[in-house]
Motif scaffolding. Structure first.
Motif, mmCIF file in Angstrom:
data_model
loop_
_atom_site.group_PDB
_atom_site.id
_atom_site.type_symbol
_atom_site.label_atom_id
_atom_site.label_comp_id
_atom_site.label_asym_id
_atom_site.label_seq_id
_atom_site.Cartn_x
_atom_site.Cartn_y
_atom_site.Cartn_z
ATOM 1 N N GLU A 59 -34.039 -15.406 -7.288
ATOM 2 C CA GLU A 59 -33.305 -15.982 -8.434
ATOM 3 C C GLU A 59 -32.070 -15.160 -8.576
ATOM 4 O O GLU A 59 -30.986 -15.815 -9.409
ATOM 5 C CB GLU A 59 -34.157 -15.728 -9.619
ATOM 6 C CG GLU A 59 -35.728 -16.519 -9.503
ATOM 7 C CD GLU A 59 -36.489 -15.881 -10.503
ATOM 8 O OE1 GLU A 59 -36.681 -14.624 -10.884
ATOM 9 O OE2 GLU A 59 -37.302 -16.586 -11.233
ATOM 10 N N HIS A 60 -31.965 -14.000 -8.066
ATOM 11 C CA HIS A 60 -30.629 -13.088 -8.180
ATOM 12 C C HIS A 60 -29.958 -13.383 -7.034
ATOM 13 O O HIS A 60 -28.893 -12.488 -6.944
ATOM 14 C CB HIS A 60 -31.070 -11.875 -8.708
ATOM 15 C CG HIS A 60 -31.994 -11.902 -9.893
ATOM 16 N ND1 HIS A 60 -31.315 -11.408 -11.078
ATOM 17 C CD2 HIS A 60 -33.241 -12.194 -10.163
ATOM 18 C CE1 HIS A 60 -32.351 -11.443 -12.012
ATOM 19 N NE2 HIS A 60 -33.632 -11.842 -11.385
ATOM 20 N N ASN A 61 -29.853 -14.115 -6.362
ATOM 21 C CA ASN A 61 -28.746 -14.318 -5.187
ATOM 22 C C ASN A 61 -27.599 -14.848 -5.436
ATOM 23 O O ASN A 61 -27.612 -15.884 -6.196
ATOM 24 C CB ASN A 61 -29.423 -15.345 -4.263
ATOM 25 C CG ASN A 61 -30.516 -14.464 -3.127
ATOM 26 O OD1 ASN A 61 -31.267 -15.288 -2.287
ATOM 27 N ND2 ASN A 61 -30.636 -13.218 -3.066
ATOM 28 N N THR A 63 -24.022 -15.659 -7.314
ATOM 29 C CA THR A 63 -23.398 -15.769 -8.562
ATOM 30 C C THR A 63 -24.641 -16.375 -9.284
ATOM 31 O O THR A 63 -25.121 -17.526 -9.090
ATOM 32 C CB THR A 63 -22.248 -16.671 -8.495
ATOM 33 O OG1 THR A 63 -21.225 -16.227 -7.792
ATOM 34 C CG2 THR A 63 -21.765 -16.676 -10.127
ATOM 35 N N HIS A 64 -25.238 -15.382 -10.525
ATOM 36 C CA HIS A 64 -26.267 -15.962 -10.939
ATOM 37 C C HIS A 64 -26.296 -15.810 -12.490
ATOM 38 O O HIS A 64 -25.784 -14.713 -12.883
ATOM 39 C CB HIS A 64 -27.562 -15.748 -10.240
ATOM 40 C CG HIS A 64 -27.801 -14.001 -10.501
ATOM 41 N ND1 HIS A 64 -27.208 -13.398 -9.680
ATOM 42 C CD2 HIS A 64 -28.545 -13.197 -11.306
ATOM 43 C CE1 HIS A 64 -27.262 -12.072 -10.007
ATOM 44 N NE2 HIS A 64 -28.189 -12.087 -10.756
ATOM 45 N N ILE A 65 -27.419 -16.110 -13.482
ATOM 46 C CA ILE A 65 -27.366 -15.972 -14.681
ATOM 47 C C ILE A 65 -28.662 -15.097 -15.031
ATOM 48 O O ILE A 65 -29.750 -15.789 -14.392
ATOM 49 C CB ILE A 65 -27.227 -17.166 -15.677
ATOM 50 C CG1 ILE A 65 -25.879 -17.780 -15.512
ATOM 51 C CG2 ILE A 65 -27.642 -16.763 -17.247
ATOM 52 C CD1 ILE A 65 -25.625 -18.907 -16.571
ATOM 53 N N ASP A 66 -28.893 -14.064 -15.616
ATOM 54 C CA ASP A 66 -30.088 -13.374 -15.612
ATOM 55 C C ASP A 66 -30.512 -13.761 -17.150
ATOM 56 O O ASP A 66 -29.744 -13.775 -18.118
ATOM 57 C CB ASP A 66 -29.654 -11.782 -16.104
ATOM 58 C CG ASP A 66 -29.771 -11.040 -14.924
ATOM 59 O OD1 ASP A 66 -29.758 -11.623 -13.685
ATOM 60 O OD2 ASP A 66 -29.282 -9.840 -14.638
ATOM 61 N N ALA A 67 -31.906 -14.212 -17.320
ATOM 62 C CA ALA A 67 -32.456 -14.670 -18.522
ATOM 63 C C ALA A 67 -32.797 -13.193 -19.124
ATOM 64 O O ALA A 67 -33.169 -12.234 -18.659
ATOM 65 C CB ALA A 67 -33.537 -15.576 -18.239
ATOM 66 N N ALA A 69 -35.822 -12.457 -20.265
ATOM 67 C CA ALA A 69 -37.073 -11.955 -19.753
ATOM 68 C C ALA A 69 -36.962 -11.112 -18.610
ATOM 69 O O ALA A 69 -37.819 -10.396 -18.104
ATOM 70 C CB ALA A 69 -37.907 -13.093 -19.621
ATOM 71 N N HIS A 70 -35.867 -11.174 -18.066
ATOM 72 C CA HIS A 70 -35.525 -10.264 -16.772
ATOM 73 C C HIS A 70 -35.721 -8.715 -17.093
ATOM 74 O O HIS A 70 -36.573 -8.300 -16.196
ATOM 75 C CB HIS A 70 -34.181 -10.373 -16.425
ATOM 76 C CG HIS A 70 -33.717 -9.730 -14.781
ATOM 77 N ND1 HIS A 70 -34.702 -9.653 -13.887
ATOM 78 C CD2 HIS A 70 -32.781 -9.107 -14.735
ATOM 79 C CE1 HIS A 70 -33.932 -8.934 -12.820
ATOM 80 N NE2 HIS A 70 -33.029 -8.578 -13.332
ATOM 81 N N PHE A 71 -35.282 -8.553 -18.047
ATOM 82 C CA PHE A 71 -35.845 -6.948 -18.564
ATOM 83 C C PHE A 71 -36.808 -6.808 -19.745
ATOM 84 O O PHE A 71 -37.325 -5.827 -19.926
ATOM 85 C CB PHE A 71 -34.560 -6.080 -18.808
ATOM 86 C CG PHE A 71 -33.801 -5.544 -17.418
ATOM 87 C CD1 PHE A 71 -33.412 -6.202 -16.732
ATOM 88 C CD2 PHE A 71 -33.688 -4.215 -17.407
ATOM 89 C CE1 PHE A 71 -32.565 -5.675 -15.409
ATOM 90 C CE2 PHE A 71 -33.317 -3.493 -16.328
ATOM 91 C CZ PHE A 71 -32.612 -4.455 -15.467
ATOM 92 N N ILE A 199 -24.081 -12.756 -16.560
ATOM 93 C CA ILE A 199 -23.581 -13.555 -15.368
ATOM 94 C C ILE A 199 -23.263 -12.288 -14.456
ATOM 95 O O ILE A 199 -22.523 -11.645 -14.647
ATOM 96 C CB ILE A 199 -22.635 -14.508 -15.608
ATOM 97 C CG1 ILE A 199 -22.900 -15.245 -16.846
ATOM 98 C CG2 ILE A 199 -22.536 -15.368 -14.386
ATOM 99 C CD1 ILE A 199 -21.462 -15.887 -17.219
ATOM 100 N N GLU A 200 -23.694 -12.350 -13.186
ATOM 101 C CA GLU A 200 -23.438 -11.444 -12.130
ATOM 102 C C GLU A 200 -22.870 -12.119 -11.198
ATOM 103 O O GLU A 200 -22.903 -13.139 -10.719
ATOM 104 C CB GLU A 200 -24.778 -10.439 -11.853
ATOM 105 C CG GLU A 200 -24.838 -9.658 -13.178
ATOM 106 C CD GLU A 200 -26.496 -8.964 -13.062
ATOM 107 O OE1 GLU A 200 -26.550 -7.996 -13.932
ATOM 108 O OE2 GLU A 200 -27.377 -9.583 -12.407
ATOM 109 N N ASN A 201 -22.263 -11.191 -10.141
ATOM 110 C CA ASN A 201 -21.406 -11.661 -8.978
ATOM 111 C C ASN A 201 -20.359 -12.732 -9.267
ATOM 112 O O ASN A 201 -20.491 -13.770 -8.413
ATOM 113 C CB ASN A 201 -22.423 -12.003 -8.029
ATOM 114 C CG ASN A 201 -23.402 -10.947 -7.443
ATOM 115 O OD1 ASN A 201 -22.743 -10.014 -7.338
ATOM 116 N ND2 ASN A 201 -24.515 -11.240 -6.973
HETATM 117 ZN ZN LIG Z 1 -29.573 -10.399 -11.730
#
Ligand SMILES: [Zn+2]
Length: 237
Positions: A59-61, A63-67, A69-71, A199-201
């Protein structure tokens, strides 16, 4: 159809900036995350009528958006990617150049206030994109050491300031929004804890003016902690 024609007309007057990294094998990943794999399945070069590939993807490969619930394990911010309101994934964006911070730099509230003095206030529902210059270090394994070590990040005061502002989403061009080696993860907890996705990467933020219109849609993954996205921005020509 007036509104749709008007929208199409406006979009045609804007330029598009690609803000995503290409998904391919050996892209940099979080050390403990599973890798991105792309394998030939059927092929017209080998007797099939068409061609397709098998994807194995975290899910985190890329460019991605963290929801949230990730943390966030429980409570009202325990929201999976498929439960986030669609309208949080596009909107006006502010691009803040923080590339002067360099390795292990930490963004403070003061950095954001300084940007606002020059370029105007960040408003409620803005999407804030932070450029660290890190996307320039993106290399495939095994040349990914620089990208995956010592990246800068968002500190607690900056994260809380953005929460106060009521922004929709915060993006970075690093592997994670918290500085490399952070064990407290203040930005992940402050933002995700307030239902603000991350959003990361991101890529190519250096090609962006200070303001634009951002869009990135996650896949509709049931109970997804994140999703790869195709991130773009519309900017004035
Ligand atoms: Zn992530």
């Amino acid at each position: 159809l007036n509104k749709i024609n008007h929208l199409e007309d406006l979009l045609n007057q804007l330029q598009i900036v690609e803000l995503s990294h290409t998904l391919e094998e050996h892209i940099p990943i979080w050390p403990t995350h599973s890798k991105f794999l792309h394998t030939l399945w059927h092929s017209y070069w080998h007797g099939d009528v068409a061609i397709d590939h098998q994807l194995l993807i975290n899910e985190h490969n890329g460019t991605h958006i963290d929801a949230p619930a990730h943390f966030i394990k429980e409570g009202e911010s325990h929201i999976w990617i498929n439960e986030m309101p669609l309208r949080t994934f596009w909107g006006p964006c502010a691009v803040i150049d923080l590339s002067f911070l360099g390795k292990l730099g930490v963004v403070t509230e003061e950095h954001i206030r300084q940007w606002e003095q020059k370029h105007g206030d960040i408003k409620k529902d803005d999407i804030v994109l932070l450029y660290f210059g890190w996307s320039k270090l993106w290399r495939k394994r095994p040349e990914d050491y620089e990208f995956t070590h010592d990246w800068p990040g968002v500190g607690a005061s900056a994260a809380e300031y953005l929460v106060e502002k009521g922004v929709k989403m915060v993006g970075v061009d690093t592997l994670a929004i918290d500085v490399f080696g952070s064990t407290e993860n203040p930005a992940h907890y402050a933002l995700l804890g307030n239902k603000i996705s991350i959003i990361e990467n991101l890529n190519n933020l250096d090609q962006m003016p200070e303001r634009g219109y951002f869009a990135a849609l996650p896949l509709l993954i049931k109970e997804g902690s994140a999703s790869p996205v195709r991130a773009i921005a519309f900017v004035e020509k």
